[in-house]
Each structure stands twice: as C-alpha cells, then as structure tokens.
Design a protein around this motif. Sequence first.
Motif, short mmCIF file in Angstrom:
data_model
loop_
_atom_site.label_atom_id
_atom_site.label_comp_id
_atom_site.label_asym_id
_atom_site.label_seq_id
_atom_site.Cartn_x
_atom_site.Cartn_y
_atom_site.Cartn_z
N ALA A 1 44.59 67.06 66.89
CA ALA A 1 44.41 65.81 65.77
C ALA A 1 44.60 64.69 66.33
O ALA A 1 44.23 63.64 66.41
CB ALA A 1 45.17 66.26 64.56
N ILE A 2 46.05 64.75 67.12
CA ILE A 2 46.52 63.41 67.71
C ILE A 2 45.51 62.82 68.80
O ILE A 2 45.23 61.61 68.75
CB ILE A 2 47.88 63.63 68.50
CG1 ILE A 2 48.84 63.88 67.52
CG2 ILE A 2 48.30 62.56 69.21
CD1 ILE A 2 50.22 64.55 68.22
N LEU A 3 45.01 63.74 69.73
CA LEU A 3 43.80 63.23 70.62
C LEU A 3 42.76 62.80 69.94
O LEU A 3 42.32 61.57 70.30
CB LEU A 3 43.51 64.63 71.39
CG LEU A 3 42.70 64.15 72.62
CD1 LEU A 3 43.46 63.38 73.61
CD2 LEU A 3 42.13 65.49 73.30
N GLY A 4 42.33 63.40 68.98
CA GLY A 4 41.00 62.85 68.00
C GLY A 4 41.57 61.34 67.56
O GLY A 4 40.89 60.47 67.47
N LEU A 5 42.59 61.18 67.01
CA LEU A 5 42.95 59.83 66.24
C LEU A 5 43.16 59.01 67.28
O LEU A 5 42.52 57.83 67.28
CB LEU A 5 44.30 60.29 65.68
CG LEU A 5 44.10 60.52 64.12
CD1 LEU A 5 45.84 60.71 63.51
CD2 LEU A 5 43.68 59.44 63.42
N GLY B 1 56.19 53.68 73.57
CA GLY B 1 56.23 55.19 72.67
C GLY B 1 54.97 55.55 72.26
O GLY B 1 54.68 55.93 71.04
N GLY B 2 53.94 55.78 73.03
CA GLY B 2 52.67 56.34 72.66
C GLY B 2 51.67 55.37 72.22
O GLY B 2 50.78 56.13 71.71
N TRP B 3 51.78 54.11 72.50
CA TRP B 3 50.65 53.40 72.05
C TRP B 3 49.55 53.26 73.39
O TRP B 3 49.21 52.23 73.94
CB TRP B 3 51.14 51.81 71.93
CG TRP B 3 51.56 51.72 70.51
CD1 TRP B 3 52.58 51.94 70.24
CD2 TRP B 3 50.84 51.12 69.40
NE1 TRP B 3 52.83 51.65 68.65
CE2 TRP B 3 51.70 51.15 68.29
CE3 TRP B 3 49.73 50.52 69.27
CZ2 TRP B 3 51.41 50.66 67.17
CZ3 TRP B 3 49.21 50.10 68.02
CH2 TRP B 3 50.18 50.27 66.73
N TRP B 4 49.21 54.52 73.64
CA TRP B 4 48.27 54.60 74.69
C TRP B 4 47.26 55.97 74.55
O TRP B 4 47.71 56.71 73.72
CB TRP B 4 48.84 54.44 76.18
CG TRP B 4 49.86 55.53 76.33
CD1 TRP B 4 49.73 56.90 76.45
CD2 TRP B 4 51.38 55.29 76.30
NE1 TRP B 4 50.83 57.71 76.69
CE2 TRP B 4 51.94 56.61 76.54
CE3 TRP B 4 52.05 54.07 76.20
CZ2 TRP B 4 53.41 56.81 76.58
CZ3 TRP B 4 53.62 54.47 76.27
CH2 TRP B 4 54.10 55.52 76.49
N GLY B 5 46.08 55.87 75.15
CA GLY B 5 45.46 57.15 75.25
C GLY B 5 45.81 58.21 75.90
O GLY B 5 46.03 59.37 75.48
N GLU B 6 46.36 57.80 76.93
CA GLU B 6 46.74 59.04 78.11
C GLU B 6 47.61 58.27 79.08
O GLU B 6 47.18 57.43 79.68
CB GLU B 6 45.45 59.57 78.60
CG GLU B 6 45.82 60.54 79.48
CD GLU B 6 46.05 61.92 79.12
OE1 GLU B 6 45.49 62.31 78.14
OE2 GLU B 6 47.34 62.61 79.68
#
Lengths: 328, 196, 391, 162
Positions: A12-16, A107-112
């Motif tokens: 779900a995280i990945l999809g978002l 803190g996670g504002w990236w795709g990968e």
Amino acid sequence: MILDRYFENAWAILGLKLGAILVLFLVAPIVVGYAEHKVLAHMQARLGPMEAGRFHGWAQLVADGVKFIQKEDIVPRAADRFVFTIAPVLVVVPVIMIFLVIPFGPGGWWGENMDLGLFYVMAISTVGVIGVLAAGWASANKFSLIGALRAAAQLIAYELPLVLAAAAVAMQAGSLSLVGIVEAQDHYWFVLPQIAGFALFVLASLAELSRPPFDMPVADSEIIFGHMTEYTGIKMAMFLLAEYAGVVALSGVATVMYLGGWHGFLVGWIPGPVWTFAKIGALAFFIIWLRATYPRMREDQLQKMAWKYMIPVALANILLTGVFKVVF
Amino acid sequence: MTPEDLVSHVREATGLVERDELTPQGQAAVWVAPERWLEAATHLRTCGRCGFDFFTFLTAVDRGGDRGAEAPPPRGKPGRAQAPSPSVDQGEGLEVVCHVYAVRRQHHLNLKTLVPREGGSLATLSGVWRGANWHERETAEMFGIGFAGHPNLAKLELPVNFEGFPLRKDFLLITREAKEWPGQKEPEERHEEAKS
Amino acid sequence: MTPESRTITLPGEPGSAVAVTVAEGDLATREMTLNIGPQHPSTHGVLRVVITLDGERIHTAEPVIGYMHRGFEKLAEARDYRQIIALVNRHDWLSAFCNELGVAIAVERLMGLEVPERAQWIRMLLAEWNRVLNHLVFIGSYGLELGAITPVFYAFREREDIQEILEAATGGRLHFTFNRIGGLKDDLPKGFLRRSAELVRKVRNRLADYEGLLLGNQIFRKRTVGVGALPGNVAKDFGVSGPILQACGVAEDSRKTEPYLRYDQVEFDVPVGKNGDSFDRFWVLFRRMEESLRIIEQVHDRIPSGPVMPPKMPKTIKAPEGWIYQRTENPLGECGYYLVSRGDKTPWRLKMRTASFSNVSMIPYLLPGILVPDMIAVLGSVFFVVGDVDR
Amino acid sequence: MTGQEMAFLALGAIAAAGGVAVVTARNVVHGALFLVAVLAAIGALFLLLGAEFVGWVQILIYVGAIVVLLLFGLMLTKAPLGRGALDNQQRGIAAIVATGTFAMLTWLVWHAFGDERITFVRAVRTADIGNALFTSYVLPFEAVSVLLLAALVGAILLAKKD
C-alpha cells in the motif's frame, strides 16, 4: 517514515508513493511550463497567457493539454510506425524513473532510497537519448535525423562532465545514495566546496535537456524542432512533458547534490519539502532565464567547450576533492 | 570622370562604341554591336580608368510590340561623329541594358545593345561580373533572349513549365485585355466625361 | 578521377544505388540533399535553398526563388505613375516609403520637376524612420534565428512606437503611399516633430538593450565572428549593396556618393566593417540605425516651412521621352528604378533593381563550406525580403 | 517457484527473445532497438541477483553509451530513413559462428556447474567492489586504464586526417 504510521502493508505504501510521484510528474511540468510562459513573457516586455482560467491565464497549459489530446495523431506515410510510436515512451519513462529516487524531504519523502541513487540517476538519464534517436530516425525526415544525430553527439559531450562532477560529490559525501548525500550536507551545502562542480553539473544538465543555450538538437530556426518535427497531438505532448519534467528532475538532482536538499537556513520552522521545492523552483527559474538571455551555441562549440574546458575542470575538481578528503 | 569624359574614353579605348547617349540628367549609355557585347563588357571591367567593379543590373526593353511600328525618334543627345550602325538603330527588337558602377571612381555607365526579337542571343557576362548570372537568367525567361555560355540558364522566377516571355509587349495581361484597368482615371478625363 | 581515388557503389534509396568517387584513405560517403524552405522559419518567407550536405557541412547551395513573383514590372506598364507609387511600395514591404521615393524621384527628374524644400526634408525624415523600422525587424529576427528569443520582442516594441507616428503622418502602417510625383500627399500633422523628437530619444535609450543582448553577448559573438566572411571585391562583383557591402569595408552609400533629397546637407557617417562576416554585417546594420536617428534629429532642427507640393502641377503626369536610372539607398541596399518612358502616362518599361535580388544571388558563393547552424547565421545576415527578391 | 525465480525466467525470456529479434530484424535500426531491450533485460537480471552496481553499469555503459553510439553510426552511414530493409550475404557464416559459440558456452557452463544449485548471496555492496578494485585487482585495473588510454590516442590519430 510518515506513511508507516498509517499503513501496515508495504504494498500500500509503495502504491501510494508511486501514485504521488506520478501526480508530481504530471503536475510539476505544467507548473514549470506555465512559469516559463510567464517569466519569459515578463522578461520580454509582454504579458504571456492571460485568458485561460481567468486569473493570469493559470490554466493555459491545462488547455494546451486538452488541445493536444484532441489533435489528430498523424504518422507520416514513410515513417516507421512502430518505432515512431514507441519513441515518445522511451523519452518519457527515464524521466519518471529519476523522480523515483529524488528525496524531497526528511523521513520518507522519497520514492525509494537506493544505495546507488546517484549512479542510478546517471545511468537512467542517458537512456532518453535512445528515444530521441529513434524518433528522429523513424520520422523519415531529414531535419529530424539531423536533430537526432546532434542529440547523440551532444550526449557524448556532456555525459563525461556530468558523471565526473557527480563523482566529486559522491566523494565529498562518502555516499552514492541521494538521501545520504543530503544528510552529509547537514553543516554546509556542497555548492560551497563544489562550486566548479555545480557549474559543470548545471551546464551539462542543460545540454542533456536540450535547453538553451544548448538546444541545438531541437533548434527551431535551423532544423525545425529536430526529432519532434513530425510529431503531433499526444505524442508531441509527451516530448514536451519529458522536457519540462526533465527540468524539474535535474533541478531536483542538482538541489540534492549541491544545494543541501531539504536543509534550510535561517528560518527553522519551514518544513524540508518546501525548501526542496523552493530550490528546485529557483533552479528552474534560472534555466528559464538563460533561455531569455542567450542565443544558441553551435554543436562543435559545445564539443570544444566540453572536451577542452569542462572535462579538465571536472578532473581537477575530483583531484581537489580527493586532497580535501584526505587532508581534513 | 564626368559622363562625357567617360563616354569618350570608352569610345577611344575600345573602338566598339557605335553610338552614345547622354541624358539631360547626366546619365551615360554606350551602344555596341551585339557580337562585341562581351568584349566591351570585359573592357569596362578590366580597364583601370573605367574600374567598373559593381554590377548593378542587366535587363532588356522591348522596343517593338504593339507600338513598335511607330519607331520612336532617338532620345537624349544624339551620338557624336560616328553614324549609328544598322544593328543598333532604333528599329524593332530587344534592347539589352547592362548597368555598371565604379565604386571608387563613382561613375555609372549603361552598356546597351539591340538583339532581334526572334532568336536574339548574346554572350554571357557571368564570367565578367558574377552578379550577371541571375540577371541574365531573369532576362532570358522574361524576354526570350539567349545568353551563350551561361552556366545555368534555367528559369529563375517563373514556374518551370511556364510558356511565353511575360515582359515582351506582345505578351498581354489577359485580365487587362478583357477589362480596362479599373483604377480611377486621370482627373481631367473624369472631368471630360462629366461634361459630355 | 585521380589515380589515388576509387569508385564505390553505396546503397541508396530502396532499389537504387549511388556511385561515389573517393580519395584513397577516405571513407565512401554519400551527400544528403536538403531543402531549406520554401517553408522554413529562417528564410523569412518563401525562399528555398537546396543544399547538399556532407555531414553538417554544406557542399553546394542553390537558392530557388520566384515563389512570390508577382510581375510588378509588367503590372507597372499598365498603370499610371500615381498608381505605380502604390505598387512599388509593396515589393520590399519593410521599406515601403523608401521604395516609393525612388520612383517619385525618377519621374520628377525626368520631368524636370522642382520639389518644394519642405517636402524634401519631410521625405528624408520619413525615409530615415522607415530605415529604422526596417533595421529593427532584422535586428530582432536575427537574434531569433540564432536562438536568442528576447530581442525580437524588444525590436517590435520599438517598431510599434515608430509605426504609430508614421501612421499619424501617412495613415498607413505598412504601405504608406505618401509620396506623390512632385511632393507629398500631405504636410505633417500638428505636433509630429515633437513626438518624433521624443521617440528618437526613447529608441536611442533602448538600443542599449540590444547591445547587451546581442552585440556584447559572448555566444552571439562566437556564432557570428568570422562566419560567412565576404570579401569586398566579390560583394561588388555580385552587385551586393547596402549594409552587407559596407560590412566588407566598402563605404558605398548613395546618400553620400550621389546625394538625393537633402542628404548632402545633413551630417552622418557610413559605418564600415572590417571582415565582412556575419557579425560585421549585423554591427553595420546597428550603426546605420544610429546614424538614421542622427539624421532624423538634424531634420527636426532644420526642416523649413512651406508647401509640400509644387504650386503648378500638371493634371496628368506624363514623363517625357527618355530613360533614367534612379537609385536610392534603401534600408537593404541599393534600390534602383530604370525607367524608360515614351511620353505616356504609363512607363514603357520600369525595371526594378532591388537590393535583395543581388544579395540573395550571392548565397551560392557564401554558403559552401560552412555548417548548417552557420547557414542560419549567414542567411539571417544576408538581409533580404523575399518580396524584394521576387518582385 | 519463488517470485524471484519467476522474475528471473521472465527477464531471461525477454532477453532471449530480444536476442533472436536482433538477428532476425531486417532493419538494422530495429535490430539496434531490440538490442536495447536485450541489454536492459540483462541489466535487470543483474539487479535481480543483487549485483546492483553491475546492473546499473550495464545500463549506463551499454544502453546509454554503446547503443547510442551504434545507432549514431548506423544513422550516419547505412540506415535508410524510415522503413526499408538492409541485409547481407553472411547469414550462413553467422549462423555457424553463433551456433558454435552457443554450444561452447553451454558446454562450459554445464561442465563447470552441472546440476549444482547456486545459493543466493544477498547484495554485493558497492563499497566492497570499490575496495576490491583498488586492492586485490589494482594491477588489472591499471592495465585496463593504460589499454583504454592507448585506444583513445589511437582513435584520435585515426580521426585526424592530415
């Protein structure tokens, strides 16, 4: 990571994230494109779009998009239909893939967060040229072919300075991960020690994007938009999307590499992503500004500049960075 | 050099001038026989006293056509001494004019000759002044004059399959034939019309 | 075929083959034929240049003209002299006033007509404004061709101002038709000279923008200095005139050498270049504009009062028998009218010697050996208007 | 079959099919574009096996540089614009060479590993590659550098006409 708090499922995280990047990919070029309309216009003593959407023509590019979709999709009779169709895709996809790794905030504002992020960006950004070559050849138009050949020749000129400049940043940061590079700029931005590298990177990026003053592959007054001559409608729109998304993507990479990414200064309460987008915006403005100021260079002048000045400077920059790293 | 001096210089130096013209406005022209055309032009180009290095234009004037029979009298001051030869007389034919200019000496000269309407031909001047190339192409397509030795006497301004020589007087503007030029007439004519 | 060369057959378009001769040690290559135009952004209209390319280097170039041929010379034979004035201002649509001027002067000289003093000065004033108008287009569009998109907007901003005052005087924006045989249609409107003087100052102040964006720009210099150099003697040989000839270092300007109107009574310089390259051509164009502004200022100070038409004009204008060649220094170079009259109210023959025609005829000399991007730099600096080429 | 194996098979199939397409394509530019697919699939295989660095090098060097140069050369010289086929008379020889190479490689792999299953090692770290390059493999690395330099000088000499 922020999203972890709300979502259990990794998919779900990945999809978002993918969804968000796709939206960004579609919106950012429109913003930059509109900014170009307006900035160029005001620099040139005119107003730019004023009608669409009432307020200062803010919806101009949306209207343009609608127009592009409605247009007839023309494939020249002599063209190679398969290659002609696939070429815009080949140009667009690498740009989306760059968006995947740009960190916009802490803190996670990236795709990968990829270990080899910088290397990945370098690798992916060269692939788009294949799309340009394919488009130029498949159009069965001599102007397009010349444009494609110029694009390929340009790649040879700018790729080396681009990679060498990036190598110096990787050395400075001690990391190839884009997130790691931003984190390494906690105390000072790399633009300070790497000012030469920054200049090289921006110049090489301009050449890669075929933006003025290095827009020889699409030179409208010489070869009539080169590889794009025969394209219409949605395919043409894809090329334009790739161009403006490319401006955002490479501004983003330059922000991350040199301008401290999400790190701000003076005021602490502004969130990181705002800083990132502001810096990207500033770089995009600079790129637009160049377009209003400079004439086009010549292909051989770019080659000369790349081989005689940019590459030696880039090598010296690496050497200095190495010395700097060892001494301090 | 004044136009008079110039004309007499060309006359003496080449011996080709059959007739000359000096207009009240101080413009000079020398007439040569069509077969001496190239020779005369070469002199103008190479002679240090002439020094004609600037090629202005080359064109033709149709002297015959619907009014050709009226045989207008000679214009300008008549030439001196030498009697005009029959080949450059005021009869029908196509008058070819080549206008050249000397930049340093600042004098002009018109080199003129007369060729017959049918099968008229001259040696090309494109070897003397490079600028003559296009002017001769234009003259050829517009008047039907041949230029022997021209590197590429293809049509310049007209379509490839165009027939006829538009600037000759016997080439009629078809619309003008069907209908008079609809522009306003001269003031006095309108006046007369109103009276009658 | 030299002993060291060989002939090789290369695959051509499907089903055909091309035989090429190559020197020993060289690769066999095939030239590409490229049509620049008739619809191409850098040809300012419908000019076509057929070039053969080796890579991006031009081997041969052959302009193909005539797409805009309108047969002006034939039409002129069916019109009276007043109508011809409206006709000739159309061939070079960027310098309409100067075009009219040539015919008017030619007929006046043939008739021996005395033009009133004030008309002479007004003609000079408007002709110089027209020159600035014309040069601004080329200055703007030359930048555009080299990829600098801003100067053209600035140029058109200034053009708009100039067109406004010309419109105030003549009523026309493009085709003024303000000359009459013997003088001018009207006197200047009230306040024209004041507006004109203000505009001179305004335009002169703004010229710095162009200096910065073009003449002083590093890339612009790199693109134009030494590109498409034309020797002066070749230029004269082709009959190339105007700014292009002056860029070759030849100070030929009929306003100086054979003054018409009252050019002998005003002070101005003829700017000359050194190398005759694209940069020099552009630079000369720029300087010519400044000189025009200088002339305009002098006209403001010295314009006499009086009528603009001779008191006694014949009702029908008939040029007496004879011929005349009248040249004027048009913005693009020497524009001349060779007028042959047989005493009618229409000319027997009116040859238009236009600057662009001769300028373009020089292209096959200038282009071979240079690169495609340079071709744009050269074509843009061989200032021409297609209507002026084709007539 | 794990997801990884399925992906491996799919990518392998793409690479193999692309390879066949490269040699059967009548148009050289099509061939070159299929080559892009092959090289990209192989790069993805490397990534799948955890050799991230090698994978992206594959993309950067082969797709980004070599194929571009290949296309560049083809378009400059041989390939006709748009549709249109090119062929030559070396199919027989090419088939023999290809079959021979394939047989040899198959035999080699079979001989070396046989039925042995390779245990999957998680990701080779880029830092390790760097360390290895500049410690145990420094001599070959420098030798390759010299070779490339010689090639560069040679290319410049060839390109210079006079």
